[in-house]
Write an enzyme that holds these catalytic residues in place. Structure first.
Site, PDB file in Angstrom:
ATOM      1  N   GLY A   9       0.823  -1.267   0.011  1.00  0.00           N
ATOM      2  CA  GLY A   9       0.062  -0.019   0.177  1.00  0.00           C
ATOM      3  C   GLY A   9       0.806   1.380   0.093  1.00  0.00           C
ATOM      4  N   HIS A  37     -18.302  -2.488 -35.725  1.00  0.00           N
ATOM      5  CA  HIS A  37     -17.835  -3.781 -36.052  1.00  0.00           C
ATOM      6  C   HIS A  37     -16.839  -4.378 -36.747  1.00  0.00           C
ATOM      7  CE1 HIS A  37     -18.700  -8.257 -35.746  1.00  0.00           C
ATOM      8  NE2 HIS A  37     -18.718  -8.157 -37.173  1.00  0.00           N
TER       9      HIS A  37
END
Ligand code: FAD
Length: 467
Positions: A273, A446
Site C-alpha cells: 500500500g 464492428h
C-alpha cells in the site's frame, strides 16, 4: 548552503508536480492566473516516472512470449528470440522522458513558473522553498497541495535492507530476477507479478488476507487466476511477512497459522500500500492550519478546498489513490482557484488493473447493487463470442453489466484484453445516467471490443444476438 532569503509572490501556488499538481497548475494558468509550481523531483510525479507509465511499458514488453506463440500458431515464424532487458529498460525510460518533456513544455506554454525545490508552509499564505544552495520565501493567495504518496514500509522489511525493494526500484531493475517475492497481493503487487512472471521470473506471492486482490470481487479474482498460471504459481495467503534474514540472498521470514515460514528469492518487493502522511507532515501543513486525519489524508469539500484558500488534491486527499482521480481533482482545484465555480463528482471513478487479462470495474458490482436495490438485472457476454477478440488472439474473460429494475445502468465489470479501454464507454454511460436501451440503441462499430458492452446490455434485457 543557504545564501539568503529571496521573497516573491504568486496568485496560485501548487506544491507537487504529479498528475494532480500539474493538472491544477495548467488549468489555473489557462484561466489567466499567475501560477508557480514547486516540484522537488520530476514533473509527472509517481504516475509518469515510477508508476503507471513505466509499469505499463514493462507489462507490454513482457507479453512478447505470448505474442510470439500466437504468431507461431498463425504461421508467422520468427526463430531466435533474444531479450535484452537493458534495452527494454532503455526503451521504457525513453517513453518516460518523452512524456516528461511534454508536461514541461505544456507548463511552459501556458505560462506556469516551474520551480525546483521542496516546499514547507510558514503560515497560510507563505511557503519556504529549499533547494540545495538556495532558500526562497514565496507568498501566495491560493495554494494547491498535491504532495502525493509513497510506498508503505513494513517494520523488519525496510527498503534500505539488502534485496528489499519498493515499486520504484522494481521498475528499474537491471535484470530479470530468477526468483521474486512479492509481499502484498493488491493491484500494484499483481501487476508486478504479471510483468516479471511473463519475463520468466519464478514469482512467490505473500498476502496477509485469505486471498489476493481483497479489494476486488472474488469472481473477478477467480477468473484471472483461472486464465494465467502466473497468479497461482507459488502463493502464500493468510501469511504475514515479518522480517528479512540478512546475509547472502534475502530470505523472507513470515508466519502462517502460527507456523514460521522462510521464503527465499533474489528480491523482496514490498507492495503493501501507499501512505500520504509523511509527505503532508514534511510540508508542515499544521503551519497553514490544516489537520491530517487518522487515515493520513486532509479532508476537503467537493471543490477540493481544505480551508478558505488552500486546496488538497490527488493521493493526499484520499482514496482511491489513482492518477485519473488525481487529474480530475487537480483540474477542479485549478479552476476553482482561478475563479470558476465547479465541483468534483466522485461517483464513477473506474478501477483498472493491468493483469492478464486486464480488469476494469466501474459503478456498483453485482453484490453491492443487490444490497442497495431490489430485482437487479445482470447481463453477461463472454469474450469467447467476440469476433474482434478472436481476431487478435483474445477471447478470455467476460463483460458483466448491472442495471436496476427500471433498466438504469448501475455498474459494469470487464475482464478481457483491452478492458482498460472498454471501461471508458461504461463510465461515460454511467455519468450520463444511461439506461440499457441507450447503450443498445447506440450503433457500435464492428468488429470491435466495445461491442461486448452492448451485447452484455442486450443480455440483461434477454435480447442477446450473439450468445
Ligand atoms: P504523485 O504522483 O505522487 O506526485 C506528487 C509529487 O509531489 C511528486 O512528484 C513529489 O516529488 C512532489 N512533492 C511531494 N512533496 C513535495 C514538497 N514538499 N515540495 C515539492 N514537491 C513535493 N494510478 C492509475 O490511475 N493507473 C495506474 O495504472 C497506476 N499504476 C501505478 C503503478 C505503480 C507502480 C504505482 C506506485 C502507482 C500507480 N498508480 C496508478 C497510482 C498513481 O501513480 C497515483 O495515484 C498518482 O501518481 C497520484 O498523483 P498525485 O499527483 O496525487 O501524486
Amino acid at each position: 548552503m543557504v545564501v539568503g532569503d529571496i521573497e516573491t509572490g504568486t496568485e496560485v501556488l501548487v506544491i507537487g508536480g504529479g498528475p494532480a499538481g500539474y493538472a491544477a497548475a495548467i488549468r489555473a494558468a489557462q484561466n489567466d492566473t499567475d501560477v508557480t509550481l514547486i516540484e522537488k523531483e520530476d514533473v509527472g510525479g509517481t504516475c509518469l516516472n515510477r508508476g503507471c507509465i513505466p509499469a505499463k511499458a514493462l507489462i507490454h514488453a513482457a507479453s512478447f512470449e505470448k505474442d510470439m506463440e500466437h504468431w507461431d500458431e498463425i504461421g508467422i515464424h520468427n526463430k531466435g528470440l533474444n531479450v535484452d532487458f537493458s534495452e527494454v529498460q532503455a526503451w521504457k525510460n525513453d517513453i518516460v522522458e518523452k512524456l516528461n518533456t511534454g508536461v514541461r513544455n505544456k507548463l511552459k506554454a501556458v505560462g506556469v513558473e516551474l520551480m525546483r525545490g521542496e516546499a514547507r508552509f510558514i503560515d497560510d499564505s507563505t511557503v519556504r522553498v529549499e533547494e540545495e544552495h538556495r532558500t526562497d520565501k514565496l507568498n501566495f493567495e491560493k495554494c494547491v497541495i498535491a504532495t502525493g504518496s509513497k510506498p508503505i514500509e513494513v517494520p523488519g522489511l525496510e527498503f534500505d535492507k539488502k534485496g528489499v525493494i519498493s515499486s520504484r526500484e522494481m521498475l528499474n531493475l537491471e535484470e530479470v530476477p530468477e526468483e521474486l517475492i512479492v509481499v502484498g497481493g493488491g493491484y500494484i503487487g499483481m501487476e508486478a507479478v504479471t510483468k516479471f512472471c511473463k519475463f520468466g521470473s519464478h514469482v512467490k506471492i505473500v498476502e496477509a488476507e485469505d486471498r489476493v486482490l481483497p479489494n476486488f470481487d472474488e469472481k473477478v479474482v477467480n477468473s484471472i487466476q483461472e486464465t494465467s498460471e502466473c497468479y497461482n504459481d507459488e502463493i502464500y495467503t493468510g501469511t504475514k511477512a515479518s522480517k528479512v534474514k540478512e546475509g547472502g540472498n534475502p530470505v523472507l521470514v513470515a508466519e502462517r497459522d502460527g507456523e514460521k515460514l522462510e521464503i527465499d528469492g533474489d528480491y523482496i518487493l514490498v507492495a503493501v500500500g501507499r501512505e500520504t502522511s509523511s509527505g503532508l507532515k514534511n510540508v508542515e501543513v499544521e503551519n497553514a492550519g490544516l489537520e491530517i486525519n487518522d487515515n493520513g489524508f486532509i479532508e476537503t469539500d467537493s471543490q477540493m478546498k481544505a480551508s478558505e484558500n488552500i486546496f488538497v488534491v490527488g493521493d493526499a486527499s484520499g482514496q482511491p489513490m489513482l492518477a485519473h482521480k488525481a487529474y480530475m481533482e487537480g483540474k477542479v482545484a485549478g479552476e476553482v482557484a482561478s475563479g470558476e465555480n465547479v465541483g468534483m463528482d466522485s461517483q464513477f471513478i473506474p478501477k483498472v488493473m493491468y493483469t492478464d487479462p486486464e480488469v476494469g470495474v466501474v459503478g456498483l458490482t453485482e453484490s453491492e447493487a443487490k444490497e442497495e436495490y431490489e430485482n437487479v438485472k445482470v447481463g453477461r457476454f463472454s469474450m469467447k463470442h467476440s469476433g474482434r477478440a478472436l481476431t487478435t488472439n483474445g477471447g478470455n474473460g467476460f463483460v458483466k453489466v448491472i442495471a436496476s429494475e427500471e433498466n438504469k445502468l448501475l455498474g459494469a465489470t470487464f475482464i478481457s484484453e483491452r478492458a482498460s479501454d472498454m471501461i471508458a464507454e461504461a463510465t461515460l454511460a454511467l455519468e450520463m445516467q444511461a439506461y440499457l436501451d441507450d447503450v443498445i440503441g447506440t450503433v457500435h462499430a464492428h468488429p470491435t471490443f466495445p461491442e461486448a458492452f452492448q451485447e452484455a446490455c442486450e443480455d440483461a434485457l434477454g435480447k442477446s444476438v450473439h450468445t
